[in-house]
Design an enzyme around this catalytic site. Sequence first.
Site, PDB file in Angstrom:
ATOM      1  N   TYR A   1     117.085 -73.371 -29.046  1.00  0.00           N
ATOM      2  CA  TYR A   1     115.799 -73.710 -28.432  1.00  0.00           C
ATOM      3  C   TYR A   1     115.280 -72.459 -27.742  1.00  0.00           C
ATOM      4  O   TYR A   1     115.951 -71.876 -26.894  1.00  0.00           O
ATOM      5  CB  TYR A   1     115.941 -74.845 -27.409  1.00  0.00           C
ATOM      6  CG  TYR A   1     114.657 -75.082 -26.651  1.00  0.00           C
ATOM      7  CD1 TYR A   1     113.643 -75.871 -27.198  1.00  0.00           C
ATOM      8  CD2 TYR A   1     114.430 -74.492 -25.412  1.00  0.00           C
ATOM      9  CE1 TYR A   1     112.449 -76.058 -26.532  1.00  0.00           C
ATOM     10  CE2 TYR A   1     113.243 -74.683 -24.736  1.00  0.00           C
ATOM     11  CZ  TYR A   1     112.256 -75.466 -25.292  1.00  0.00           C
ATOM     12  OH  TYR A   1     111.072 -75.652 -24.633  1.00  0.00           O
TER      13      TYR A   1
ATOM     14  N   TYR B   1     107.296 -84.318 -23.429  1.00  0.00           N
ATOM     15  CA  TYR B   1     108.443 -84.931 -24.107  1.00  0.00           C
ATOM     16  C   TYR B   1     108.492 -86.448 -23.932  1.00  0.00           C
ATOM     17  O   TYR B   1     109.560 -87.024 -23.723  1.00  0.00           O
ATOM     18  CB  TYR B   1     109.757 -84.319 -23.596  1.00  0.00           C
ATOM     19  CG  TYR B   1     109.845 -82.825 -23.704  1.00  0.00           C
ATOM     20  CD1 TYR B   1     109.659 -82.179 -24.920  1.00  0.00           C
ATOM     21  CD2 TYR B   1     110.113 -82.046 -22.588  1.00  0.00           C
ATOM     22  CE1 TYR B   1     109.729 -80.802 -25.022  1.00  0.00           C
ATOM     23  CE2 TYR B   1     110.193 -80.664 -22.680  1.00  0.00           C
ATOM     24  CZ  TYR B   1     109.999 -80.048 -23.906  1.00  0.00           C
ATOM     25  OH  TYR B   1     110.078 -78.681 -23.995  1.00  0.00           O
TER      26      TYR B   1
ATOM     27  N   ASP C   1     117.729 -64.329 -25.243  1.00  0.00           N
ATOM     28  CA  ASP C   1     116.844 -65.251 -24.527  1.00  0.00           C
ATOM     29  C   ASP C   1     117.645 -65.804 -23.352  1.00  0.00           C
ATOM     30  O   ASP C   1     118.377 -66.783 -23.486  1.00  0.00           O
ATOM     31  CB  ASP C   1     116.384 -66.364 -25.467  1.00  0.00           C
ATOM     32  CG  ASP C   1     115.548 -67.428 -24.773  1.00  0.00           C
ATOM     33  OD1 ASP C   1     115.379 -67.352 -23.533  1.00  0.00           O
ATOM     34  OD2 ASP C   1     115.077 -68.356 -25.458  1.00  0.00           O
TER      35      ASP C   1
ATOM     36  N   LYS D   1     112.201 -68.941 -15.801  1.00  0.00           N
ATOM     37  CA  LYS D   1     112.753 -70.001 -14.955  1.00  0.00           C
ATOM     38  C   LYS D   1     113.137 -69.507 -13.561  1.00  0.00           C
ATOM     39  O   LYS D   1     112.306 -69.410 -12.672  1.00  0.00           O
ATOM     40  CB  LYS D   1     113.927 -70.679 -15.664  1.00  0.00           C
ATOM     41  CG  LYS D   1     113.521 -71.542 -16.861  1.00  0.00           C
ATOM     42  CD  LYS D   1     114.673 -72.353 -17.393  1.00  0.00           C
ATOM     43  CE  LYS D   1     114.325 -73.160 -18.631  1.00  0.00           C
ATOM     44  NZ  LYS D   1     113.356 -74.229 -18.405  1.00  0.00           N
TER      45      LYS D   1
END
Length: 400
Positions: free
Chosen positions: A133, A6, A223, A250
């Site tokens: 996202y 990014y 998600d 995560k």
Amino acid sequence: MIWYPYQQMKTMKTPYKITDAQGVYLYTQDKKLIDSVSSWWSAIHGYKNVELNNAIENQLGKFAHVMLGGLTHEPVEKLSEKLQSWLPADLNYCFFSDSGSVAVEVALKMALQYYINKGTTKRTIVLALEHAYHGDTFKTMEVGDDEDYHFVLKAYGKSKNVVHIPTNIEALEHAFAKYHKNLNCFIVEPLLQGAGGMRMYDISFLKRARQLCDKYNVLLIFDEVATGFGRTGNRFVADLVLPDILVLGKALTGGYIGHAVTVANEKVYKGFYDDNADHALMHGPTFMGNALACSVALKSIELFEKYDYMSKIQNIERITRREMNGFSDPRIKEIRIMGACVCIEVHDAQTIKGYQQFAYDRGVFSRPFLNYLYAMVPYVINEDELVKVLTTMKDWFNEN
């Protein structure tokens, strides 16, 4: 040379070099920093946790990794059993992968193939949310709605197989009325949309989504790569509204190793369980079910339960609401708080330009993006440390 994520490499500032980490702190050569973003929302136990370290070291003494193709091992079996007993209802069937993006890809593939296996080839459309996202791989970018990835639209055009809607029930009902015959799934980040701007919405939207998915035989995918393991103030949003497919990542490993899991219910699993070899799920990441990752994930879940992390998260939210109560600035559009997440959205992105260095100088690592200044702290943070993070956020507006 490292190609950083990014970042425009030509103009990026030199990244802070971390030499050590302990608890909620990151260390550079000259600074001790509270990590207010938990290494992209994953390091829920902080750093250098002795029990997590031991779990990896013990497994390393046996073996680090073996493929799941034709082989199996105790850590992946135990983690599957734990998730089966820990997750709600019949979310029992665990397909492991090496990242959240891949796990979402697996979920999307499952949803499409589920109907193909049943002889239905017209259900090719995915319903998704605006500002979504779901990862950086191509299909996850397609179902996402992140401006950073709109270069894909310029190159390929808008996908005919994805429909995006806002988080309001009227739009939801309209989409199902119009597209239900062609929908294979509805995918959401439940309650909290992370990279789309820490946007928060009401549980009533998800309850209505579940009803419509049931009515029209559409699979519901949650998600929870970012929202799972307590981040929203719920253990999982799936505890409140039950999806057909749940994606975790995560914090699954406490932020120690990249690993993820796509968990299907019995209905979905049975759509693949067949004598017909063509009905098998043809997917297999090399590092799925990695023994080190499974070992540390098991220990991470044990710590979550043993030390009552839900109480820790409730305390983080309580302190955050107390500290942010009454705080305002004309440059601020909205302050949003949910569980262990706080976001200050500003009207103009220039308002928070320079905040990262401001926070660094005060002993806090932060990574604001676009119009969003936020914190997603490790759950082991103490009150003084959390207040320092929040005070630093407020001081930016008071001093600039």
